[in-house]
Scaffold this active site. Structure first.
Site, PDB file in Angstrom:
ATOM      1  N   HIS A   1     -21.832  -8.556   5.299  1.00 56.28           N
ATOM      2  CA  HIS A   1     -20.410  -8.399   4.965  1.00 56.28           C
ATOM      3  C   HIS A   1     -19.842  -7.063   5.471  1.00 56.28           C
ATOM      4  O   HIS A   1     -18.645  -6.962   5.713  1.00 56.28           O
ATOM      5  CB  HIS A   1     -20.205  -8.458   3.446  1.00 56.28           C
TER       6      HIS A   1
ATOM      7  N   GLU B   1     -15.069  -9.776   1.235  1.00 50.90           N
ATOM      8  CA  GLU B   1     -14.583 -11.151   0.987  1.00 50.90           C
ATOM      9  C   GLU B   1     -13.060 -11.130   0.833  1.00 50.90           C
ATOM     10  O   GLU B   1     -12.358 -11.989   1.353  1.00 50.90           O
ATOM     11  CB  GLU B   1     -15.206 -11.732  -0.299  1.00 50.90           C
TER      12      GLU B   1
ATOM     13  N   CYS C   1     -27.837 -13.259   6.376  1.00 50.35           N
ATOM     14  CA  CYS C   1     -27.737 -12.641   5.058  1.00 50.35           C
ATOM     15  C   CYS C   1     -29.017 -11.851   4.817  1.00 50.35           C
ATOM     16  O   CYS C   1     -30.109 -12.428   4.807  1.00 50.35           O
ATOM     17  CB  CYS C   1     -27.577 -13.747   4.017  1.00 50.35           C
TER      18      CYS C   1
ATOM     19  N   CYS D   1     -25.960  -5.246   4.901  1.00 51.84           N
ATOM     20  CA  CYS D   1     -25.411  -6.501   4.372  1.00 51.84           C
ATOM     21  C   CYS D   1     -24.445  -6.977   5.431  1.00 51.84           C
ATOM     22  O   CYS D   1     -23.648  -6.180   5.952  1.00 51.84           O
ATOM     23  CB  CYS D   1     -24.684  -6.231   3.048  1.00 51.84           C
TER      24      CYS D   1
ATOM     25  N   ASP E   1     -24.771 -18.017   5.240  1.00 49.50           N
ATOM     26  CA  ASP E   1     -24.619 -16.814   4.393  1.00 49.50           C
ATOM     27  C   ASP E   1     -24.087 -17.265   3.029  1.00 49.50           C
ATOM     28  O   ASP E   1     -23.659 -18.418   2.858  1.00 49.50           O
ATOM     29  CB  ASP E   1     -23.653 -15.797   5.038  1.00 49.50           C
ATOM     30  N   SER E   2     -24.110 -16.326   2.083  1.00 54.92           N
ATOM     31  CA  SER E   2     -23.525 -16.610   0.762  1.00 54.92           C
ATOM     32  C   SER E   2     -21.999 -16.651   0.845  1.00 54.92           C
ATOM     33  O   SER E   2     -21.341 -17.254   0.002  1.00 54.92           O
ATOM     34  CB  SER E   2     -23.915 -15.499  -0.211  1.00 54.92           C
TER      35      SER E   2
HETATM   36  N1  DGL Z   1     -24.041 -11.104   3.170  1.00 56.08           N
HETATM   37  C1  DGL Z   1     -25.149 -10.925   2.343  1.00 56.08           C
HETATM   38  C2  DGL Z   1     -26.168  -9.952   2.866  1.00 56.08           C
HETATM   39  O1  DGL Z   1     -26.259  -9.721   4.046  1.00 56.08           O
HETATM   40  C3  DGL Z   1     -25.081 -10.958   0.843  1.00 56.08           C
HETATM   41  C4  DGL Z   1     -23.846 -10.836   0.054  1.00 56.08           C
HETATM   42  C5  DGL Z   1     -23.993 -11.315  -1.375  1.00 56.08           C
HETATM   43  O2  DGL Z   1     -23.782 -12.513  -1.591  1.00 56.08           O
HETATM   44  O3  DGL Z   1     -24.323 -10.509  -2.264  1.00 56.08           O
HETATM   45  O4  DGL Z   1     -26.931  -9.410   2.127  1.00 56.08           O
END
Ligand code: DGL
Length: 264
Positions: A186, A153, A76, A184, A12-13
């Site tokens: 997150h 985050e 992600c 997302c 993931d990012s």
């Molecule tokens: N966790 C990521 C997703 O599912 C992206 C978050 C990001 O870096 O913008 O889209």
């Protein structure tokens, strides 16, 4: 003879993919997990298309070559909606992507579905194809927010979530929907807070459990579920103070974050 333990690479990012890791490891604790997050280029929701594909391709391909990876999870949505064809063409191991759970959400909704995702995910043709194919009868309201990703985050780094701020971000869709897709990875990390703001009139749906089932179907599991596999975690961001994050990671079974420098 020692049984072979399958090794999964989760990408993931940022820390969002940990929500997917939690679901997979709950079903498959005996596997080895290598988690890599590209915090150097975070947020992916604001990264241009070509840079994103190049980074994911470089990072995932090199880790698959260096470690004996049996399966890759691109945890992600922002990356999965564009990078899967490139990775699948290149790698010989299965690549599982995470994309917004539009279909189950549309089946559950009586009124309308809200898709909460990154600014990039809500504009992707892949996402609009999902909506066209799986939510013909229910309208889908779109909300793209990088601030929501930042809030997750920050939460993992010990900062309390400001519910007033969350309320303001979610306000545009709040009264229109009865089901919200956490599009997302997150967002399941701030699920309780999102639920509190949207109240129990809105049902939240994410892809985590479906991904865990998919991983289970794709692997031949030899090791016993009583044994716990190894957990390693790497970040592309140069080392800096991550004490609070390391505490959260410890509770998930990981040792402290290690630096994995990337050259593109
Ligand atoms: N966790 C990521 C997703 O599912 C992206 C978050 C990001 O870096 O913008 O889209």
């Amino acid at each position: 003879m020692t049984k072979k333990t399958a090794k999964i690479l989760i990408f993931d990012s940022g820390v969002g993919g940990l929500s997917v890791y939690k679901e997979i490891q709950a079903q498959l604790p005996q596997l080895d997990y290598l988690y890599i997050f590209d915090n150097e280029a975070y947020p992916y929701g604001e990264l241009d298309h070509d840079t994103l594909i190049a980074r994911v391709d470089t990072i995932v391909s090199s880790l698959v070559a260096q470690h004996q990876i049996d399966l890759v999870v691109i945890a992600c949505n922002t990356a999965s909606t564009i990078v899967l064809p490139t990775l699948r063409a290149k790698l010989s191991v299965p690549v599982v992507g995470v994309v917004p759970a539009i279909k189950p959400a549309s089946n559950l909704a009586n009124k309308a579905v809200g898709l909460i995702a990154t600014p990039a995910t809500i504009t992707r043709p892949y996402t609009h194809d999902l909506i066209r194919d799986f939510s013909q009868s229910k309208p889908v309201e779109l909300l793209g927010s990088t601030r929501l990703v930042d809030i997750a985050e920050e939460k993992l780094r010990g900062k309390a979530v400001d519910l007033e701020e969350l309320k303001n971000i979610l306000a545009p869709m709040e009264s229109k929907i009865d089901v919200a897709v956490l599009g997302c990875t997150h967002f399941p990390l701030i699920r309780e807070e999102i639920q509190a703001v949207l109240t129990n009139h809105v049902q939240l749906v994410d892809s985590g459990e479906a991904i865990a089932r998919r991983v289970k179907d794709l692997l031949v599991i030899e090791a016993d579920a009583e044994t716990q596999g190894k957990r390693e975690i790497y970040s592309s961001a140069p080392p800096w103070e991550e004490g609070a994050l390391n505490q959260a990671l410890y509770l998930l079974g990981f040792s402290p974050v290690q630096y994995y420098p990337i050259e593109i």
